[in-house]
Design an enzyme around this catalytic site. Sequence first.
Site, PDB file in Angstrom:
ATOM      1  N   GLN A  17      23.333  17.311 -16.353  1.00  0.00           N
ATOM      2  CA  GLN A  17      22.372  16.455 -17.068  1.00  0.00           C
ATOM      3  C   GLN A  17      23.019  15.157 -17.588  1.00  0.00           C
ATOM      4  OE1 GLN A  17      20.000  16.399 -21.241  1.00  0.00           O
ATOM      5  NE2 GLN A  17      20.678  18.588 -20.631  1.00  0.00           N
ATOM      6  N   SER A  18      24.158  15.010 -17.928  1.00  0.00           N
ATOM      7  CA  SER A  18      24.395  13.893 -18.757  1.00  0.00           C
ATOM      8  C   SER A  18      24.571  12.528 -17.703  1.00  0.00           C
ATOM      9  CB  SER A  18      26.045  14.021 -19.306  1.00  0.00           C
ATOM     10  OG  SER A  18      26.716  14.473 -18.450  1.00  0.00           O
ATOM     11  N   LEU A  72      27.275  15.422   1.438  1.00  0.00           N
ATOM     12  CA  LEU A  72      28.385  14.835   2.269  1.00  0.00           C
ATOM     13  C   LEU A  72      29.703  15.775   1.295  1.00  0.00           C
ATOM     14  CD1 LEU A  72      29.700  12.407   3.884  1.00  0.00           C
ATOM     15  CD2 LEU A  72      30.148  11.458   1.613  1.00  0.00           C
ATOM     16  N   THR A  74      33.015  15.610   0.567  1.00  0.00           N
ATOM     17  CA  THR A  74      34.040  14.780   0.231  1.00  0.00           C
ATOM     18  C   THR A  74      34.989  15.270  -0.129  1.00  0.00           C
ATOM     19  OG1 THR A  74      33.398  14.796  -2.171  1.00  0.00           O
ATOM     20  CG2 THR A  74      32.019  13.234  -0.866  1.00  0.00           C
ATOM     21  N   PHE A  97      32.277  14.479 -13.094  1.00  0.00           N
ATOM     22  CA  PHE A  97      33.150  15.518 -12.817  1.00  0.00           C
ATOM     23  C   PHE A  97      34.041  16.061 -14.141  1.00  0.00           C
ATOM     24  CE2 PHE A  97      32.520  13.838  -8.266  1.00  0.00           C
ATOM     25  CZ  PHE A  97      31.508  15.148  -8.044  1.00  0.00           C
ATOM     26  N   ARG A 104      41.773  14.151  -7.663  1.00  0.00           N
ATOM     27  CA  ARG A 104      41.943  15.291  -6.794  1.00  0.00           C
ATOM     28  C   ARG A 104      41.486  14.979  -5.494  1.00  0.00           C
ATOM     29  NH1 ARG A 104      41.682  18.241 -11.637  1.00  0.00           N
ATOM     30  NH2 ARG A 104      39.789  18.996 -10.963  1.00  0.00           N
ATOM     31  N   VAL A 137      33.047  20.444 -20.568  1.00  0.00           N
ATOM     32  CA  VAL A 137      32.208  20.311 -21.606  1.00  0.00           C
ATOM     33  C   VAL A 137      30.891  20.407 -21.169  1.00  0.00           C
ATOM     34  CG1 VAL A 137      31.396  18.708 -23.627  1.00  0.00           C
ATOM     35  CG2 VAL A 137      33.737  19.262 -23.173  1.00  0.00           C
ATOM     36  N   TYR A 138      29.800  21.178 -22.071  1.00  0.00           N
ATOM     37  CA  TYR A 138      28.464  21.095 -21.711  1.00  0.00           C
ATOM     38  C   TYR A 138      27.933  20.866 -23.309  1.00  0.00           C
ATOM     39  CZ  TYR A 138      28.612  23.621 -17.332  1.00  0.00           C
ATOM     40  OH  TYR A 138      28.789  23.820 -16.094  1.00  0.00           O
ATOM     41  N   GLU A 139      26.678  20.361 -23.213  1.00  0.00           N
ATOM     42  CA  GLU A 139      25.812  20.116 -24.235  1.00  0.00           C
ATOM     43  C   GLU A 139      26.207  20.267 -25.535  1.00  0.00           C
ATOM     44  OE1 GLU A 139      22.986  17.706 -24.771  1.00  0.00           O
ATOM     45  OE2 GLU A 139      23.441  18.217 -26.753  1.00  0.00           O
ATOM     46  N   ASP A 168      24.310  15.278 -23.779  1.00  0.00           N
ATOM     47  CA  ASP A 168      24.024  15.320 -22.324  1.00  0.00           C
ATOM     48  C   ASP A 168      23.350  13.823 -22.338  1.00  0.00           C
ATOM     49  OD1 ASP A 168      25.564  17.034 -21.001  1.00  0.00           O
ATOM     50  OD2 ASP A 168      24.057  18.426 -21.006  1.00  0.00           O
ATOM     51  N   GLY A 247      18.075   8.953 -44.666  1.00  0.00           N
ATOM     52  CA  GLY A 247      18.271   7.586 -45.212  1.00  0.00           C
ATOM     53  C   GLY A 247      18.013   7.617 -46.750  1.00  0.00           C
ATOM     54  N   GLY A 248      17.653   6.497 -47.234  1.00  0.00           N
ATOM     55  CA  GLY A 248      17.739   6.044 -48.533  1.00  0.00           C
ATOM     56  C   GLY A 248      16.417   6.619 -49.347  1.00  0.00           C
ATOM     57  N   GLN A 249      15.474   7.080 -48.473  1.00  0.00           N
ATOM     58  CA  GLN A 249      13.986   7.412 -48.843  1.00  0.00           C
ATOM     59  C   GLN A 249      13.961   8.866 -48.709  1.00  0.00           C
ATOM     60  OE1 GLN A 249      12.249   4.949 -50.157  1.00  0.00           O
ATOM     61  NE2 GLN A 249      13.056   3.282 -49.237  1.00  0.00           N
TER      62      GLN A 249
HETATM   63  N1  CAO Z   1      32.054  17.566  -1.708  1.00  0.00           N
HETATM   64  C1  CAO Z   1      33.072  18.448  -1.959  1.00  0.00           C
HETATM   65  N2  CAO Z   1      33.580  18.798  -3.030  1.00  0.00           N
HETATM   66  C2  CAO Z   1      32.621  18.335  -4.221  1.00  0.00           C
HETATM   67  C3  CAO Z   1      31.538  17.575  -4.020  1.00  0.00           C
HETATM   68  C4  CAO Z   1      31.212  17.014  -2.625  1.00  0.00           C
HETATM   69  N3  CAO Z   1      30.134  16.558  -2.246  1.00  0.00           N
HETATM   70  N4  CAO Z   1      30.984  17.331  -5.197  1.00  0.00           N
HETATM   71  C5  CAO Z   1      31.986  18.058  -6.213  1.00  0.00           C
HETATM   72  N5  CAO Z   1      32.862  18.450  -5.501  1.00  0.00           N
HETATM   73  C6  CAO Z   1      34.109  19.356  -6.086  1.00  0.00           C
HETATM   74  C7  CAO Z   1      34.993  18.532  -7.063  1.00  0.00           C
HETATM   75  O1  CAO Z   1      35.748  17.621  -6.482  1.00  0.00           O
HETATM   76  C8  CAO Z   1      35.510  19.704  -7.984  1.00  0.00           C
HETATM   77  O2  CAO Z   1      36.765  20.117  -7.133  1.00  0.00           O
HETATM   78  P1  CAO Z   1      38.045  20.595  -7.809  1.00  0.00           P
HETATM   79  O3  CAO Z   1      37.646  21.386  -9.054  1.00  0.00           O
HETATM   80  O4  CAO Z   1      38.848  21.259  -6.477  1.00  0.00           O
HETATM   81  O5  CAO Z   1      38.784  19.047  -8.214  1.00  0.00           O
HETATM   82  C9  CAO Z   1      34.592  20.947  -7.889  1.00  0.00           C
HETATM   83  O6  CAO Z   1      33.399  20.258  -6.857  1.00  0.00           O
HETATM   84  C10 CAO Z   1      33.774  21.205  -9.115  1.00  0.00           C
HETATM   85  O7  CAO Z   1      33.725  20.073 -10.021  1.00  0.00           O
HETATM   86  P2  CAO Z   1      33.409  20.362 -11.482  1.00  0.00           P
HETATM   87  O8  CAO Z   1      34.785  21.076 -11.978  1.00  0.00           O
HETATM   88  O9  CAO Z   1      32.957  18.921 -12.129  1.00  0.00           O
HETATM   89  O10 CAO Z   1      32.168  21.218 -11.706  1.00  0.00           O
HETATM   90  P3  CAO Z   1      31.876  22.674 -12.411  1.00  0.00           P
HETATM   91  O11 CAO Z   1      30.914  23.115 -12.170  1.00  0.00           O
HETATM   92  O12 CAO Z   1      33.385  23.511 -12.408  1.00  0.00           O
HETATM   93  O13 CAO Z   1      31.842  21.906 -13.946  1.00  0.00           O
HETATM   94  C11 CAO Z   1      31.006  20.561 -15.903  1.00  0.00           C
HETATM   95  C12 CAO Z   1      30.802  21.324 -14.550  1.00  0.00           C
HETATM   96  C13 CAO Z   1      29.654  19.784 -16.144  1.00  0.00           C
HETATM   97  C14 CAO Z   1      31.583  21.583 -16.943  1.00  0.00           C
HETATM   98  C15 CAO Z   1      32.240  19.495 -15.702  1.00  0.00           C
HETATM   99  O14 CAO Z   1      32.166  18.702 -14.223  1.00  0.00           O
HETATM  100  C16 CAO Z   1      32.724  18.676 -16.715  1.00  0.00           C
HETATM  101  O15 CAO Z   1      33.165  19.070 -17.722  1.00  0.00           O
HETATM  102  N6  CAO Z   1      32.115  17.341 -16.608  1.00  0.00           N
HETATM  103  C17 CAO Z   1      32.386  16.432 -17.557  1.00  0.00           C
HETATM  104  C18 CAO Z   1      31.510  16.514 -18.872  1.00  0.00           C
HETATM  105  C19 CAO Z   1      30.111  16.415 -18.405  1.00  0.00           C
HETATM  106  O16 CAO Z   1      29.540  15.887 -17.751  1.00  0.00           O
HETATM  107  N7  CAO Z   1      29.405  17.577 -19.098  1.00  0.00           N
HETATM  108  C20 CAO Z   1      28.056  17.656 -18.950  1.00  0.00           C
HETATM  109  C21 CAO Z   1      27.394  18.425 -18.241  1.00  0.00           C
HETATM  110  S1  CAO Z   1      25.646  18.635 -18.241  1.00  0.00           S
HETATM  111  O17 CAO Z   1      25.626  19.721 -19.814  1.00  0.00           O
END
Ligand code: CAO
Length: 415
Positions: A17-18, A72, A74, A97, A104, A137-139, A168, A247-249
Amino acid sequence: MSKALDGVRILDFTHVQSGPTCTQLLGWFGADVIKVERAGEGDATRGQLRDIPDVDSLYFTMLNHNKRSITLDTKNPKGKAVLETLIKQCDVLVENFAPGALDRMGFTWERIQELNPRMVVASVKGFGPGPYEDCKVYENVAQCAGGAASTTGFDDGPPLVTGAQIGDSGTGLHLALGIVAALYQRNTTGRGQKVMAAMQDAVINLCRVKLRDQQRLDRTQVLKEYPQYPDSEFGEAVPRAGNASGGGQPGWILKCKGWEKDPNSYIYFITQAPVWASICKVIGQEDWITDPQYATPAARLPHLKNIFARIEQWTMTKTKFEAMDILNKFDIPCGPILSMKEIADEPSLRATGTIVEVDHPKRGKYLTVGNPIKLSDSQTEVTRSPLLGEHTDEVLGQLGYSAKDIADLRAEKVI
Ligand code: CAO
């Protein structure tokens, strides 16, 4: 009509989301947003909270309008090469991410600068540098760590998270502003820069008034507009303020006619000082206009519970909309508690484009929230979210890949 961000190309490496709220805003202002997703799965939200089997969820569609989607891998060397081409041809890379994931993948800030020194690299992370910087971190984690939960709810209950996605979507808004500022500065420096918005920081920023109150409490040991005053003790930290105004009201949520059956038959009522006499007249309590116990804002503070109970006797005789009509004639600030159903059906919100109906090839028509920021010279047209990889061939073609190159990448599962 031209758009504010015409010509700006965004490499959108965001998910959940964020980050997506940020790039959606940039798309609404006219940027070309290219969302990079993993083949086969894509953004995890495509499949979360689905209401129609095998169709992109509302969670995904409502956060990813006005974008193109490419798939893709990546982590594959050939996928990395495509990403490098994208980095060279885009103005901004946005990612959210988990900490370290981009590094990485091999795309450190230094590497990105080598490829494109003009690139703005914008990140959402849960926390800034410090003890929690490596945490995912999530919301609601952000709401709790940013001070919102400890100050939301009632004194006799646990901390509460709010429905507004301040962690988010709130952080996405902050990041979008940072990106636009960095692009503006690039006009003079010629260089890109890193933009970072931590979710904890964004929530703290939105809870600024509570840090104000903490310091008032430290100095005076009392917060007279809080419901704890005058009957309960204050502790060391800002307590939960129920529905008290920040606020103040002084304000509070009051029952309206029908509250027994309708959970949203309530109104927010603010006892703004300049209209105190009007409030007293409307509720039939004219003696309070001159009574020294009620005549001034300071005198009223110890009696707020009593005052709101008396006003509620009046609001309970009116529906929230009848009360609005009467109170607004006297400039008394108030607001109906609107349900999401009422918001979805409100014609004026449709007319301004704040609530928009969008057509999607697989789900049909659905409602979404349009651009809440209105620019007079850059109108927003909300276009549906892309299907997974819908624009892979188109975007790779624009990057200079031939049809054969694209077919080869597809055969090798890179795209
Ligand atoms: N091709 C290949 N690999 C990819 C890719 C692509 N197109 N897109 C993502 N990946 C890989 C990443 O490189 C990562 O790999 P490694 O862990 O091996 O380095 C992996 O996918 C997972 O990415 P992630 O750790 O960000 O995803 P997650 O689902 O485990 O975690 C979240 C999700 C939201 C907790 C985490 O991304 C985060 O803390 N983000 C920052 C805070 C944030 O934005 N939070 C709000 C989320 S909305 O509530």
